[in-house]
Design a protein around this motif. Structure first.
Motif, PDB file in Angstrom:
ATOM      1  N   UNK A   1       0.845  -1.201   0.000  1.00 31.70           N
ATOM      2  CA  UNK A   1       0.000   0.000   0.000  1.00 31.70           C
ATOM      3  C   UNK A   1       0.879   1.249   0.000  1.00 31.70           C
ATOM      4  N   UNK A   2       1.912   1.223   0.829  1.00 29.58           N
ATOM      5  CA  UNK A   2       2.830   2.350   0.928  1.00 29.58           C
ATOM      6  C   UNK A   2       3.533   2.577  -0.409  1.00 29.58           C
ATOM      7  N   UNK A   3       3.989   1.524  -1.038  1.00 30.36           N
ATOM      8  CA  UNK A   3       4.680   1.611  -2.317  1.00 30.36           C
ATOM      9  C   UNK A   3       3.730   2.138  -3.403  1.00 30.36           C
ATOM     10  N   UNK A   4       2.499   1.658  -3.396  1.00 28.00           N
ATOM     11  CA  UNK A   4       1.501   2.116  -4.366  1.00 28.00           C
ATOM     12  C   UNK A   4       1.191   3.602  -4.170  1.00 28.00           C
ATOM     13  N   UNK A   5       1.090   4.022  -2.922  1.00 26.73           N
ATOM     14  CA  UNK A   5       0.825   5.436  -2.630  1.00 26.73           C
ATOM     15  C   UNK A   5       1.980   6.321  -3.095  1.00 26.73           C
ATOM     16  N   UNK A   6       3.199   5.875  -2.869  1.00 25.50           N
ATOM     17  CA  UNK A   6       4.372   6.627  -3.322  1.00 25.50           C
ATOM     18  C   UNK A   6       4.352   6.742  -4.849  1.00 25.50           C
ATOM     19  N   UNK A   7       3.996   5.651  -5.512  1.00 24.24           N
ATOM     20  CA  UNK A   7       3.902   5.663  -6.973  1.00 24.24           C
ATOM     21  C   UNK A   7       2.825   6.663  -7.431  1.00 24.24           C
ATOM     22  N   UNK A   8       1.685   6.648  -6.790  1.00 21.24           N
ATOM     23  CA  UNK A   8       0.606   7.592  -7.125  1.00 21.24           C
ATOM     24  C   UNK A   8       1.046   9.037  -6.886  1.00 21.24           C
TER      25      UNK A   8
ATOM     26  N   UNK B   1       4.095  10.162  -6.982  1.00 23.48           N
ATOM     27  CA  UNK B   1       5.056  10.489  -8.038  1.00 23.48           C
ATOM     28  C   UNK B   1       4.348  10.820  -9.354  1.00 23.48           C
ATOM     29  N   UNK B   2       3.321  10.029  -9.690  1.00 25.20           N
ATOM     30  CA  UNK B   2       2.563  10.310 -10.910  1.00 25.20           C
ATOM     31  C   UNK B   2       1.879  11.680 -10.833  1.00 25.20           C
ATOM     32  N   UNK B   3       1.277  11.955  -9.689  1.00 26.39           N
ATOM     33  CA  UNK B   3       0.606  13.248  -9.511  1.00 26.39           C
ATOM     34  C   UNK B   3       1.603  14.404  -9.532  1.00 26.39           C
ATOM     35  N   UNK B   4       2.771  14.181  -8.951  1.00 25.27           N
ATOM     36  CA  UNK B   4       3.805  15.216  -8.952  1.00 25.27           C
ATOM     37  C   UNK B   4       4.275  15.495 -10.365  1.00 25.27           C
ATOM     38  N   UNK B   5       4.495  14.436 -11.134  1.00 28.22           N
ATOM     39  CA  UNK B   5       4.921  14.613 -12.534  1.00 28.22           C
ATOM     40  C   UNK B   5       3.857  15.349 -13.343  1.00 28.22           C
ATOM     41  N   UNK B   6       2.611  14.948 -13.127  1.00 29.45           N
ATOM     42  CA  UNK B   6       1.505  15.604 -13.836  1.00 29.45           C
ATOM     43  C   UNK B   6       1.416  17.078 -13.433  1.00 29.45           C
ATOM     44  N   UNK B   7       1.595  17.323 -12.147  1.00 32.87           N
ATOM     45  CA  UNK B   7       1.560  18.702 -11.654  1.00 32.87           C
ATOM     46  C   UNK B   7       2.681  19.536 -12.270  1.00 32.87           C
ATOM     47  N   UNK B   8       3.857  18.951 -12.400  1.00 27.30           N
ATOM     48  CA  UNK B   8       4.982  19.662 -13.014  1.00 27.30           C
ATOM     49  C   UNK B   8       4.699  19.984 -14.479  1.00 27.30           C
ATOM     50  N   UNK B   9       4.094  19.041 -15.194  1.00 24.66           N
ATOM     51  CA  UNK B   9       3.745  19.271 -16.596  1.00 24.66           C
ATOM     52  C   UNK B   9       2.719  20.401 -16.714  1.00 24.66           C
ATOM     53  N   UNK B  10       1.716  20.346 -15.863  1.00 23.73           N
ATOM     54  CA  UNK B  10       0.673  21.372 -15.896  1.00 23.73           C
ATOM     55  C   UNK B  10       1.258  22.731 -15.509  1.00 23.73           C
TER      56      UNK B  10
END
Length: 83
Positions: free
Chosen positions: A6-13, A15-24
């Motif tokens: 769960x912790x690993x999945x949350x970290x992955x999520x 990271x995805x949100x952070x990358x998306x936020x950086x793109x936006x």
């Protein structure tokens, strides 16, 4: 073990949100720069328009003065011809 997945999945999520936020954020900065450039261009055009309008006004006044001088000259020439 479940906690780790769960912790690993949350970290992955995250990271995805952070990358998306950086793109936006990058896209927003680019759009902001474009809008700012357009606003600068509009201000320059507005200033140029005001200068042109001022020049036109000055030229129109000169034309009126010349027309008045021509009318006065024509009147005086007509008056002298009558004598």
């Amino acid at each position: 073990m479940q906690w780790f997945k769960t912790h690993k999945r949350l970290i992955h999520e995250i990271n995805l949100l952070t990358n998306e936020n950086e793109k936006v954020s990058k896209a927003l900065l680019e759009k902001t720069a474009t809008v700012n450039a357009l606003l600068r261009a509009m201000r320059c055009l507005d200033n140029d328009l005001k200068k042109s309008e001022s020049k036109i006004s000055i030229l129109q006044e000169k034309i009126r003065e010349l027309e008045k001088e021509i009318m006065e000259r024509d009147f005086m020439e007509g008056f002298m011809e009558d004598e």
